[in-house]
Design a protein around this motif. Structure first.
Motif, PDB file in Angstrom:
ATOM      1  N   GLY A  26     -10.316  -4.980  -1.263  1.00 44.15           N
ATOM      2  CA  GLY A  26      -9.572  -5.314  -0.301  1.00 44.15           C
ATOM      3  C   GLY A  26      -8.204  -5.286  -0.737  1.00 44.15           C
ATOM      4  O   GLY A  26      -7.457  -4.717  -1.512  1.00 44.15           O
ATOM      5  N   SER A  27      -7.139  -5.848   0.371  1.00 41.68           N
ATOM      6  CA  SER A  27      -5.901  -6.273  -0.091  1.00 41.68           C
ATOM      7  C   SER A  27      -5.440  -6.391  -0.646  1.00 41.68           C
ATOM      8  O   SER A  27      -6.565  -7.755  -1.259  1.00 41.68           O
ATOM      9  N   ARG A  28      -4.530  -5.973  -1.273  1.00 40.15           N
ATOM     10  CA  ARG A  28      -4.237  -6.706  -2.790  1.00 40.15           C
ATOM     11  C   ARG A  28      -3.272  -8.136  -2.367  1.00 40.15           C
ATOM     12  O   ARG A  28      -2.325  -8.094  -1.270  1.00 40.15           O
ATOM     13  N   SER A  29      -3.998  -9.107  -2.780  1.00 40.72           N
ATOM     14  CA  SER A  29      -3.215 -10.740  -2.716  1.00 40.72           C
ATOM     15  C   SER A  29      -3.301 -11.523  -3.734  1.00 40.72           C
ATOM     16  O   SER A  29      -3.395 -11.291  -4.635  1.00 40.72           O
ATOM     17  N   ILE A  30      -2.842 -12.877  -3.173  1.00 46.69           N
ATOM     18  CA  ILE A  30      -3.457 -13.954  -4.557  1.00 46.69           C
ATOM     19  C   ILE A  30      -4.952 -13.769  -4.617  1.00 46.69           C
ATOM     20  O   ILE A  30      -4.633 -14.393  -6.402  1.00 46.69           O
ATOM     21  N   ALA A  67      -8.986   2.302   2.668  1.00 46.31           N
ATOM     22  CA  ALA A  67      -9.348   0.956   3.656  1.00 46.31           C
ATOM     23  C   ALA A  67      -7.605  -0.014   4.242  1.00 46.31           C
ATOM     24  O   ALA A  67      -7.042   1.352   4.617  1.00 46.31           O
ATOM     25  N   PHE A  68      -7.616  -0.822   4.683  1.00 46.27           N
ATOM     26  CA  PHE A  68      -6.908  -1.618   4.986  1.00 46.27           C
ATOM     27  C   PHE A  68      -6.326  -3.241   5.078  1.00 46.27           C
ATOM     28  O   PHE A  68      -6.863  -3.424   3.968  1.00 46.27           O
ATOM     29  N   HIS A 116      -4.301   1.124   1.171  1.00 43.24           N
ATOM     30  CA  HIS A 116      -4.314   0.258   2.028  1.00 43.24           C
ATOM     31  C   HIS A 116      -4.241   0.750   3.955  1.00 43.24           C
ATOM     32  O   HIS A 116      -2.092   0.631   3.841  1.00 43.24           O
ATOM     33  N   ALA A 117      -4.490   1.245   4.774  1.00 46.71           N
ATOM     34  CA  ALA A 117      -3.368   1.614   5.798  1.00 46.71           C
ATOM     35  C   ALA A 117      -3.513  -0.009   6.790  1.00 46.71           C
ATOM     36  O   ALA A 117      -4.171  -0.529   6.435  1.00 46.71           O
ATOM     37  N   GLU A 118      -2.899   0.307   7.210  1.00 47.00           N
ATOM     38  CA  GLU A 118      -2.415  -1.247   8.842  1.00 47.00           C
ATOM     39  C   GLU A 118      -3.292  -0.907   9.178  1.00 47.00           C
ATOM     40  O   GLU A 118      -4.486  -0.359  10.033  1.00 47.00           O
TER      41      GLU A 118
END
Ligand SMILES: Cc1ncc(COP(=O)(O)O)c(C=O)c1O
Length: 429
Positions: free
Chosen positions: A151-155, A135-136, A169-171
């Motif tokens: 999903g991107s790891r985030s808050i 994913a990205f 997660h790729a750029e």
């Protein structure tokens, strides 16, 4: 005795920070009427779901008619006209890229279904080791556990990280007008993905991406050419391609679907948000015969054991069909809106606090420079929300990213007024 805490637990809201919610009395077209007698332009289509304007009589009428005929029925062993007609209409609109439709209720479940389908596709083919995904960075696919894993790891996911499964997660080669480094960013991202696939040829079930625009991650946009190259890479290494078109579907990128705009053929797409024109919660996951036929078996282990109580809800189907009927008329606006945004937003470049202006179809976004760090928690969002509301405009900046994604009933004159007021607000900051 006055209650200390609010009775309604608001989504995506830091509770102690929250201001009193604004009560909406009614909606019509672009406008929402609020209880203090004011009217605001809905410039975010109410969380990106509304396509044709609020309370559109064609969709409201279709739901009312359907409600008097059949409001809901079990969807295993049974079917009904609205679902059959919607499946035909949506597959038709996909120009033969997809042959099968799976119903669910919201964007997160559409993604959850796609991830499970892709994983089980490989399992059914005897490759049970393919359980991971590419994913990205910056991706948002929803709040259920599978969607959060992608999903991107985030808050948003921080507290649940220990539950999330393995995703690389790729750029995301996020770009904007006059971006000199875009080719370099694309090449870097593709090279990261190639390396992952070369090192682990039997590990990945698929690649999942928000095509052309990452929504909640900050309206980050990529070029069509990147998606073409990504598809070639996926084909070379035989992994499935999943497009999460929950936000980009139904005209948002200037075409009915992002995959049509780009000319690619993903194996699975996820649709929700605009599907019912913003009237009913409903989602679809579409796939092709290559995926479907691995499930077509009398073996219980090859069966897709997934479904929801409201699957294929007739009212949702009626709303979606009515919304699709309006798409021909809406096309003129959603395909032209890119040009409107482009010319009307250009003067914002004069302002020192605006950077990275970017546009894709009906979506325009800008980063606001502040002394705080860029991102979702940037406090400028609160100031912007309040300033815009006081000038009759509903926006919900993603941190320091200000964006507009209006319904297709907006006129060029109204959009012009939006940009005039925006210029004035940003000049004063
Ligand atoms: C691209 C994308 N996928 C999935 C979702 C999740 O959809 P929902 O909020 O309907 O669960 C969203 C919501 O913003 C989204 O933008």
């Amino acid at each position: 005795m006055a209650q200390k805490y609010p009775k309604i637990w608001k989504p995506f809201t830091i509770l102690q920070d929250a201001s009193e919610p604004v009560k909406v009395l009614s909606g019509k077209g672009l406008y929402l009427s609020l209880e203090n007698d004011s009217k605001v332009m809905d410039l975010i289509s109410s969380w990106w779901v509304n396509l044709h304007g609020h309370a559109h009589p064609h969709i409201a009428g279709a739901i009312a008619t359907q409600a008097q005929k059949l409001e809901h029925t079990i969807f295993a062993d049974f079917t009904h006209d609205p679902a059959e007609r919607l499946a035909d209409a949506i597959l038709d609109a996909s120009d033969g890229v997809f042959q099968h439709v799976f119903f669910s209720d919201n964007g997160s479940t559409a993604v959850e279904v796609a991830l499970k389908m892709a994983t089980q596709y490989w399992q059914n083919k005897g490759e049970s080791g393919r359980t991971s995904f590419i994913a990205f960075e910056g991706a948002y696919h929803g709040d259920t556990l599978g969607a959060m894993s992608a999903g991107s790891r985030s808050i948003f996911s921080e507290v649940f990280n220990h539950w999330l499964f393995d995703v690389h997660h790729a750029e995301y080669p996020s770009t904007w007008i006059n971006d000199a480094d875009v080719e370099e960013k694309e090449a870097r991202s593709l090279s990261q993905i190639r390396q992952l696939l070369e090192q682990n040829p039997r590990k990945f079930a698929g690649i999942i991406i928000e095509p052309l625009v990452q929504g909640a991650g900050g309206m980050r946009m990529c070029r069509p050419i990147f998606l073409e190259k990504l598809q070639n890479l996926a084909r070379e290494f035989d992994v499935l391609v999943i497009y999460d078109e929950v936000m980009t579907g139904f005209g948002r990128t200037g075409e009915l679907f992002a995959f049509k705009k780009v000319g690619t053929q993903p194996d699975i797409i996820c649709l929700s948000k605009g599907l019912t024109g913003g009237f009913m919660p409903m989602a679809l996951t579409l796939t092709n015969s290559k995926v479907f036929e691995t499930f077509y078996s009398d073996d219980a282990l090859k069966t897709f054991w997934h479904g929801h109580s409201y699957t294929g809800n007739p009212l949702g189907c009626a709303a979606a069909l009515a919304s699709l009927e309006l798409m021909d008329d809406a096309r003129k606006t959603f395909s032209e809106m890119h040009n409107w945004h482009e010319s009307l937003s250009a003067p914002l470049d004069e302002l020192a606090i605006v950077k990275n202006r970017r546009i894709c179809g009906t979506i325009a976004a800008f980063d606001i420079k502040t002394s705080d760090s860029d991102g979702y928690l940037n406090v400028i969002s609160k100031t912007l929300k309040a300033q815009f509301l006081s000038k009759g405009m509903l926006v919900r900046p993603l941190g320091n990213v200000l964006y507009f994604m209006p319904p297709y009933c907006i006129t060029k004159v109204e959009l012009e007024e939006v940009y005039i007021r925006t210029h004035a607000i940003l000049s004063e900051l």
